[in-house]
Design an enzyme around this catalytic site. Sequence first.
Site, PDB file in Angstrom:
ATOM      1  N   ASP A   1       6.933   7.908  -0.375  1.00  0.00           N
ATOM      2  CA  ASP A   1       8.482   8.222  -0.500  1.00  0.00           C
ATOM      3  C   ASP A   1       8.468   9.418  -1.292  1.00  0.00           C
ATOM      4  O   ASP A   1       7.296  10.137  -1.472  1.00  0.00           O
ATOM      5  CB  ASP A   1       8.927   7.054  -1.332  1.00  0.00           C
ATOM      6  CG  ASP A   1       8.607   7.010  -2.911  1.00  0.00           C
ATOM      7  OD1 ASP A   1       7.784   7.713  -3.034  1.00  0.00           O
ATOM      8  OD2 ASP A   1       9.075   6.073  -3.402  1.00  0.00           O
TER       9      ASP A   1
ATOM     10  N   CYS B   1       3.480   5.838  -3.442  1.00  0.00           N
ATOM     11  CA  CYS B   1       4.714   6.119  -4.107  1.00  0.00           C
ATOM     12  C   CYS B   1       4.475   6.061  -5.550  1.00  0.00           C
ATOM     13  O   CYS B   1       3.475   6.873  -5.844  1.00  0.00           O
ATOM     14  CB  CYS B   1       5.738   4.836  -3.687  1.00  0.00           C
ATOM     15  SG  CYS B   1       5.425   3.086  -4.470  1.00  0.00           S
TER      16      CYS B   1
ATOM     17  N   THR C   1       4.203   4.136  -8.123  1.00  0.00           N
ATOM     18  CA  THR C   1       3.089   3.224  -8.382  1.00  0.00           C
ATOM     19  C   THR C   1       2.126   2.814  -7.438  1.00  0.00           C
ATOM     20  O   THR C   1       1.089   2.186  -7.742  1.00  0.00           O
ATOM     21  CB  THR C   1       3.891   2.046  -9.203  1.00  0.00           C
ATOM     22  OG1 THR C   1       4.507   1.394  -8.203  1.00  0.00           O
ATOM     23  CG2 THR C   1       4.704   2.294 -10.557  1.00  0.00           C
TER      24      THR C   1
ATOM     25  N   HIS D   1     -14.454  -7.491   0.167  1.00  0.00           N
ATOM     26  CA  HIS D   1     -14.012  -8.849   0.194  1.00  0.00           C
ATOM     27  C   HIS D   1     -12.536  -9.203   0.735  1.00  0.00           C
ATOM     28  O   HIS D   1     -12.453 -10.408   1.193  1.00  0.00           O
ATOM     29  CB  HIS D   1     -13.674  -9.101  -1.443  1.00  0.00           C
ATOM     30  CG  HIS D   1     -14.976  -9.140  -1.976  1.00  0.00           C
ATOM     31  ND1 HIS D   1     -15.278  -9.731  -3.428  1.00  0.00           N
ATOM     32  CD2 HIS D   1     -16.324  -8.574  -2.064  1.00  0.00           C
ATOM     33  CE1 HIS D   1     -16.439  -9.437  -4.012  1.00  0.00           C
ATOM     34  NE2 HIS D   1     -17.050  -8.918  -2.966  1.00  0.00           N
TER      35      HIS D   1
ATOM     36  N   HIS E   1     -16.364 -14.207   2.524  1.00  0.00           N
ATOM     37  CA  HIS E   1     -14.884 -13.457   2.580  1.00  0.00           C
ATOM     38  C   HIS E   1     -14.336 -13.662   3.785  1.00  0.00           C
ATOM     39  O   HIS E   1     -12.711 -13.690   3.642  1.00  0.00           O
ATOM     40  CB  HIS E   1     -15.270 -12.178   2.437  1.00  0.00           C
ATOM     41  CG  HIS E   1     -16.087 -11.821   0.925  1.00  0.00           C
ATOM     42  ND1 HIS E   1     -15.596 -12.390  -0.346  1.00  0.00           N
ATOM     43  CD2 HIS E   1     -17.414 -11.619   0.858  1.00  0.00           C
ATOM     44  CE1 HIS E   1     -16.650 -12.084  -1.099  1.00  0.00           C
ATOM     45  NE2 HIS E   1     -17.826 -11.771  -0.459  1.00  0.00           N
TER      46      HIS E   1
HETATM   47  C1  RB5 Z   1      10.724   5.628  -7.019  1.00  0.00           C
HETATM   48  O1  RB5 Z   1      11.657   5.915  -8.169  1.00  0.00           O
HETATM   49  C2  RB5 Z   1       9.935   4.646  -7.344  1.00  0.00           C
HETATM   50  O2  RB5 Z   1      10.638   3.658  -7.734  1.00  0.00           O
HETATM   51  C3  RB5 Z   1       9.051   4.404  -6.141  1.00  0.00           C
HETATM   52  O3  RB5 Z   1       8.308   5.386  -6.100  1.00  0.00           O
HETATM   53  C4  RB5 Z   1       7.957   3.202  -6.529  1.00  0.00           C
HETATM   54  O4  RB5 Z   1       7.182   3.578  -7.842  1.00  0.00           O
HETATM   55  C5  RB5 Z   1       8.286   1.811  -6.411  1.00  0.00           C
HETATM   56  O5  RB5 Z   1       7.422   0.964  -6.519  1.00  0.00           O
END
Ligand code: RB5
Length: 148
Positions: free
Chosen positions: A8, A65, A67, A98, A133
């Site tokens: 993203d 993204c 996180t 695994h 596994h």
């Molecule tokens: C975008 O601001 C953020 O929410 C997205 O990149 C991600 O971290 C969501 O899980």
Amino acid sequence: MKIAIGNDHAAVKLKNEIMEYVQSMGHEVTNFGTDSTESCNYPEYGEKVGRAVAAGEYDCGILICGTGVGISIAANKVNGVRAAVCSDATTARLVKEHNNANIIAFGERIVGVELAKDIVKAYLDAEFLGGRHAVRVAMFAEIEKRNK
Ligand code: RB5
């Protein structure tokens, strides 16, 4: 290997670094992500990569993204996807060995470029160990069959 990559707006820079890195390793990578830093919705890109990998068009996928979590949740909604968020190289190796993860995910806001490269290398170098596994991984598909 044929690799599908998606991201993203929060991960354009890291996506570009990782694309270059996997290409330098000799892999073929297709960009399903956005190249714009304008706010967008990560589920769109998680689903695109998830469907391409689940259809067998790619050997594996990489999702990034902020996180790694939101985009991996989206991918995991596609039957046949086993997407795993990894913030270290050991986890990246183990999710292949695994869990036979077919997509790895991480966050540009969480890991630096060098760690992200280590994560990708550990995952791509690893092999599924099968055996006990395989029994557990087969149970993922059984769960999907029980979904309405
Ligand atoms: C975008 O601001 C953020 O929410 C997205 O990149 C991600 O971290 C969501 O899980």
